[in-house]
Design a protein around this motif. Structure first.
Motif, PDB file in Angstrom:
ATOM      1  N   UNK A 108       0.847  -1.181   0.000  1.00 29.41           N
ATOM      2  CA  UNK A 108       0.000   0.000   0.000  1.00 29.41           C
ATOM      3  C   UNK A 108       0.888   1.239   0.000  1.00 29.41           C
ATOM      4  N   UNK A 109       0.425   2.314  -0.609  1.00 23.84           N
ATOM      5  CA  UNK A 109       1.247   3.508  -0.786  1.00 23.84           C
ATOM      6  C   UNK A 109       0.825   4.686   0.087  1.00 23.84           C
ATOM      7  N   UNK A 110      -0.229   4.536   0.851  1.00 26.11           N
ATOM      8  CA  UNK A 110      -0.648   5.596   1.763  1.00 26.11           C
ATOM      9  C   UNK A 110      -0.564   5.094   3.195  1.00 26.11           C
ATOM     10  N   UNK A 111      -0.254   5.987   4.142  1.00 31.22           N
ATOM     11  CA  UNK A 111      -0.104   5.533   5.530  1.00 31.22           C
ATOM     12  C   UNK A 111      -1.396   5.026   6.147  1.00 31.22           C
ATOM     13  N   UNK A 167       5.072 -14.869   2.136  1.00 30.93           N
ATOM     14  CA  UNK A 167       4.374 -13.705   1.598  1.00 30.93           C
ATOM     15  C   UNK A 167       5.349 -12.791   0.859  1.00 30.93           C
ATOM     16  N   UNK A 168       4.895 -12.156  -0.218  1.00 32.52           N
ATOM     17  CA  UNK A 168       5.778 -11.225  -0.928  1.00 32.52           C
ATOM     18  C   UNK A 168       6.230 -10.088  -0.012  1.00 32.52           C
ATOM     19  N   UNK A 169       7.487  -9.726  -0.132  1.00 37.63           N
ATOM     20  CA  UNK A 169       8.058  -8.660   0.685  1.00 37.63           C
ATOM     21  C   UNK A 169       8.135  -7.376  -0.129  1.00 37.63           C
ATOM     22  N   UNK A 170       7.727  -6.270   0.498  1.00 39.25           N
ATOM     23  CA  UNK A 170       7.758  -4.969  -0.155  1.00 39.25           C
ATOM     24  C   UNK A 170       8.307  -3.923   0.802  1.00 39.25           C
ATOM     25  N   UNK A 171       8.872  -2.881   0.219  1.00 41.58           N
ATOM     26  CA  UNK A 171       9.180  -1.659   0.955  1.00 41.58           C
ATOM     27  C   UNK A 171       8.463  -0.515   0.258  1.00 41.58           C
ATOM     28  N   UNK A 172       7.950   0.412   1.051  1.00 44.51           N
ATOM     29  CA  UNK A 172       7.509   1.678   0.496  1.00 44.51           C
ATOM     30  C   UNK A 172       8.456   2.754   0.997  1.00 44.51           C
ATOM     31  N   UNK A 226      10.708  -6.179  -8.705  1.00 47.05           N
ATOM     32  CA  UNK A 226       9.822  -5.227  -9.348  1.00 47.05           C
ATOM     33  C   UNK A 226       9.867  -3.913  -8.603  1.00 47.05           C
ATOM     34  N   UNK A 227       9.358  -2.878  -9.238  1.00 51.59           N
ATOM     35  CA  UNK A 227       9.354  -1.576  -8.570  1.00 51.59           C
ATOM     36  C   UNK A 227       8.388  -0.643  -9.282  1.00 51.59           C
ATOM     37  N   UNK A 228       8.023   0.404  -8.588  1.00 48.07           N
ATOM     38  CA  UNK A 228       7.259   1.499  -9.188  1.00 48.07           C
ATOM     39  C   UNK A 228       7.707   2.792  -8.534  1.00 48.07           C
ATOM     40  N   UNK A 229       8.066   3.764  -9.341  1.00 50.07           N
ATOM     41  CA  UNK A 229       8.384   5.112  -8.861  1.00 50.07           C
ATOM     42  C   UNK A 229       7.190   5.986  -9.240  1.00 50.07           C
ATOM     43  N   UNK A 257       6.928  16.477  -6.633  1.00 45.74           N
ATOM     44  CA  UNK A 257       6.764  16.998  -5.272  1.00 45.74           C
ATOM     45  C   UNK A 257       6.135  15.996  -4.320  1.00 45.74           C
ATOM     46  N   UNK A 258       5.720  14.868  -4.818  1.00 47.50           N
ATOM     47  CA  UNK A 258       5.049  13.889  -3.954  1.00 47.50           C
ATOM     48  C   UNK A 258       5.440  12.484  -4.389  1.00 47.50           C
ATOM     49  N   UNK A 259       6.717  12.184  -4.266  1.00 48.18           N
ATOM     50  CA  UNK A 259       7.243  10.930  -4.803  1.00 48.18           C
ATOM     51  C   UNK A 259       7.191   9.798  -3.788  1.00 48.18           C
ATOM     52  N   UNK A 260       6.941   8.609  -4.319  1.00 47.27           N
ATOM     53  CA  UNK A 260       7.046   7.376  -3.554  1.00 47.27           C
ATOM     54  C   UNK A 260       7.694   6.313  -4.427  1.00 47.27           C
ATOM     55  N   UNK A 261       8.307   5.343  -3.771  1.00 44.69           N
ATOM     56  CA  UNK A 261       8.818   4.167  -4.463  1.00 44.69           C
ATOM     57  C   UNK A 261       8.231   2.925  -3.814  1.00 44.69           C
ATOM     58  N   UNK A 262       7.670   2.043  -4.656  1.00 45.70           N
ATOM     59  CA  UNK A 262       7.284   0.709  -4.189  1.00 45.70           C
ATOM     60  C   UNK A 262       8.369  -0.245  -4.665  1.00 45.70           C
ATOM     61  N   UNK A 263       8.971  -0.946  -3.730  1.00 46.39           N
ATOM     62  CA  UNK A 263      10.101  -1.817  -4.019  1.00 46.39           C
ATOM     63  C   UNK A 263       9.717  -3.244  -3.660  1.00 46.39           C
TER      64      UNK A 263
END
Length: 770
Positions: A108-111, A167-172, A226-229, A257-263
């Motif tokens: 997920x990309x939002x807190x 389970x798949x591991x992710x970092x945001x 995989x990743x998404x910027x 101005x509002x960047x995130x990375x899903x790793x």
């Protein structure tokens, strides 16, 4: 319920400290994370550039951020993520840079909402799963199914995450998140995924410090699957490379101005390690800093543990478990700032936003000088190698040389000036170092910087002060406080100039050092604000505390005692010893039942009108000794220590303020305190530990022994220094640095004769003008 909880925490902390074999085992970084302490529990090295710590809430707006100034608050039930920069005990929010959060399963990309588990990447946690030690923090993220561990080196932070099996591991990585998070703070940011898998980036923010730039480099122990910027701000036109990185030689870039990375890392068989370096210069500097501290999590943790063991070993104490925990935690907090700001190659970004090079020293920043000149910096001269103080002085002078305004720092972090608080309190830090013989800096340049700061007319009413001898309240807010603080700083300039043989400068600033009298109303016995006409402003209420009024974070009760350079002169104006002691007693015993300070955030830890949770009061208990009643100082110190420090999360009565609250306790526990930094003297109070050894720079050892110390035996019956009776209420810096033994004999009854004569009292410029 709260009392029972505190008792339980105290017993738990005491039991832990009782088993502590070394100083590092006695430290509890949780102290100050609740209440008003504003400390953080995460991992950092001594004076480290990186403070890798959990943030429990970053959604506050402007002044509502005050309770979360350090990112973490013990009372909060969730962790939003782990960011890499934090203040320890500041009264203002900022930082919280480069937030990382691990997730198992769906990313997920939002807190999300703290009240709605699963609504975002934020996770609930239990304090029972937390471990906090110098250089190490761990917690279990219940909702994310991750065991998180953190450690840090000087310029790096290292994460280790054990994900839920299968389970798949992710970092945001969320570059939007920040403490003091008001709209528009993120001016610009960037992410770059490099061909070797290193992720680098930057962001520029406007907040407490304007135009602050920070760069980072991040590497992983497992390859990305995989990743998404992502740019979450659709209102700003996209700039930059638009490729998806399918070509292994491509550099993937995202700006906004509002960047995130899903790793993404897939299903991992071993914990994932994430190594992050910071730089204030550029991304290449961050990569170089990353390479400069090799090894994985365990290697970095071992080096930092060794560094903390060495730093905390500067003082060895014997004390009951609660005091041992309080003492070593205080020493730990006192060694967090000023933090390293230059890269490993010496480059740093200065106050003019230009890249500079520190040659032959490490540039340091995070200067909360209005707080720390009092005890924090004097403590560092005793418990750290001279190199640390030399670095500090050289950094202050370099900042002045590259400051657009040409004056020394006031409240600086990340090389940027905030103009917070008052005075030019870099001057006493520099003078105190020079007068103690710490001189690994250009003294002429340092004195020139001090004089330039004291003569800079546009700053804080200084032009009026120079012309009139006081700051008029109809020209400048907080005029009474500014008058006396400028006068003290002027005295330290005079002291250093006199020691350097610069008699003309010394004479000019010795005269200015007496300006405190110009705002002291002898008829009423209060320090008061004056108008340009010379009249004292009316109406007058000595208990009134309002921001922007006559005083800075205080009132007449606290500031009427602020003339550290001439306390004996003040006592004479008050009518002598007896009247001064009576006024001190009235301060401590004042009935606050009809006074409301709920509007003033920094007013905490009240004992009558003595406010230990804020700095203007910190020297006041020691003034009984200046009035010939050291036994009354001993009584008040017992009252303060018992009520203001506890081995519990809410164990600090006020903001630690970058180590000042903690340094006060370290000095007081040892039995002496620097009432007037620059005098080369310490006022003797009473000890709170049975035995202490200061392992001083240069290999000397100064031992303090408290014979028969107990809760009942709280008074000093007599003192010997190196076997000879000591009949004065002060020590000199030289006596400590030479090494030797200070022995207190404690008693249940006060010795009202000891050190009561005028010749036995500490320095005052009007009685000992040397």
């Amino acid at each position: 319920m709260r009392i029972l909880l505190l008792l339980a925490l105290s017993v738990s902390s005491a039991a832990m400290a009782q088993q502590a074999a070394t100083p590092i085992d006695a430290v509890d970084p949780m102290i100050g994370t609740g209440g008003q302490g504003h400390t953080f529990p995460g991992a950092t090295a001594p004076f480290g550039m990186v403070q890798l710590s959990p943030d429990t809430d970053t959604s506050c707006q402007i002044r509502a951020c005050y309770p979360h100034a350090a990112g973490y608050r013990y009372e909060d039930p969730t962790i939003q993520g782990f960011s890499h920069t934090h203040f320890s005990g500041a009264g203002h929010s900022d930082l919280g840079d480069i937030l990382v959060m691990p997730q198992s399963g769906m990313a997920q990309l939002d807190p999300g909402d703290p009240a709605k588990p699963g609504s975002g990447y934020r996770s609930r946690f239990d304090h029972a799963s937390e471990v906090a030690r110098p250089g190490y923090y761990a917690v279990t993220l219940a909702d994310n199914g991750v065991r998180a561990e953190l450690t840090a080196g000087t310029r790096i932070g290292v994460h280790r995450y054990a994900f839920a099996p299968g389970k798949p591991a992710h970092l945001v990585l969320d570059l939007r998140s920040s403490l003091y998070d008001y709209p528009g703070k993120i001016l610009w940011s960037g992410l770059h995924l490099r061909p070797d898998g290193t992720l680098t980036g930057f962001r520029e923010t406007r907040g407490w410090a304007p135009g602050r730039k920070l760069f980072f480099a991040m590497r992983f122990s497992a390859p990305l699957t995989g990743h998404a910027l992502v740019d979450r701000d659709t209102t700003v036109p996209y700039k930059g490379f638009q490729g998806l990185g399918r070509d292994s030689d491509a550099l993937v870039e995202k700006l906004g101005r509002a960047l995130e990375a899903r790793l993404d890392f897939g299903s991992l068989a071993a914990p994932l390690e994430v190594k992050v370096a910071l730089s204030g210069v550029d991304e290449q500097g961050a990569v170089a800093n990353l390479n400069a501290e090799p090894g994985g999590f365990d290697a970095v943790r071992a080096r930092t543990t060794a560094a903390w063991t060495n730093a905390l070993g500067a003082v060895e104490i014997d004390a009951p478990a609660p005091m041992r925990t309080n003492f070593y935690t205080a020493l730990y907090h006192a060694l967090l700032a000023p933090s390293v700001w230059s890269d490993m190659d010496g480059r740093y970004r200065g106050p003019d936003d230009q890249v500079r090079v520190a040659t032959g020293y490490t540039f340091r920043s995070t200067f909360s000088l209005w707080d720390t000149f009092r005890a924090e910096h004097p403590l560092l001269t005793l418990v750290q190698p001279a190199e640390t103080t030399n670095d500090i002085v050289r950094s202050l002078v370099a900042s002045r040389e590259h400051s657009p305004d040409g004056i020394l720092p006031v409240w600086q972090f990340a090389g940027r000036e905030t103009w917070t608080m008052i005075g030019y309190h870099a001057a006493p830090v520099i003078a105190d170092a020079y007068l103690k013989g710490i001189r690994g800096f250009d003294a002429d340049a340092a004195l020139a910087a001090m004089v330039a700061s004291a003569d800079y007319a546009p700053y804080g009413g200084l032009g009026e002060y120079i012309k009139r001898g006081y700051v008029p309240i109809d020209k400048e807010a907080e005029a009474a406080s500014k008058t006396v603080e400028y006068a003290y700083d002027d005295w330290t300039i005079a002291r250093m100039a006199r020691a350097m043989g610069r008699s003309e400068i010394a004479a000019r600033f010795e005269k200015r050092a007496g300006n405190w009298r110009n705002s002291f109303d002898v008829k009423t016995g209060w320090l008061r604000a004056r108008l340009s006409s010379g009249a004292f402003r009316t109406p007058f209420d000595p208990t009134a505390i309002n921001y922007g009024s006559d005083y800075t974070e205080g009132n007449a009760w606290q500031y009427s005692w602020f003339m550290p350079q001439d306390q004996a002169g003040l006592i004479r104006l008050l009518g002598g010893d007896r009247k001064a002691i009576a006024k001190l007693d009235a301060m401590f015993e004042f009935d606050n039942s009809k006074v409301d300070y709920s509007h003033a955030e920094d007013i905490a830890g009240l004992i009558g009108q003595y406010i230990h949770g804020n700095e203007p009061s910190h020297h006041v208990a020691y003034l009984y000794a200046v009035a010939g009643a050291p036994w009354r100082t001993q009584e008040r110190l017992g009252q303060i220590v018992a009520s203001q420090y506890m081995p519990a999360p809410d164990g600090l009565s006020g903001n630690d303020d970058l180590g000042q609250m903690s340094a006060w306790l370290v000095f007081t526990a040892l039995g002496f305190y620097p009432l007037a930094p620059g005098s080369n003297e310490y006022v003797i109070g009473r000890p709170f530990v049975d035995r202490a050894v200061l392992n001083l720079p240069g290999g000397k050892r100064f031992t303090m022994v408290a014979h028969a110390l107990s809760p009942t035996n709280r008074y000093v019956a007599g003192i010997t220094l190196n076997g000879a009776a000591l009949n004065r209420s002060y020590l000199t810096d030289a006596e400590i640095r030479t090494g030797g033994e200070l022995r207190f004999t404690m008693s249940a009854t006060p010795n009202k004769i000891w050190a009561s004569g005028t010749a036995a009292r500490p320095y005052s410029m009007s009685t000992r003008p040397d």
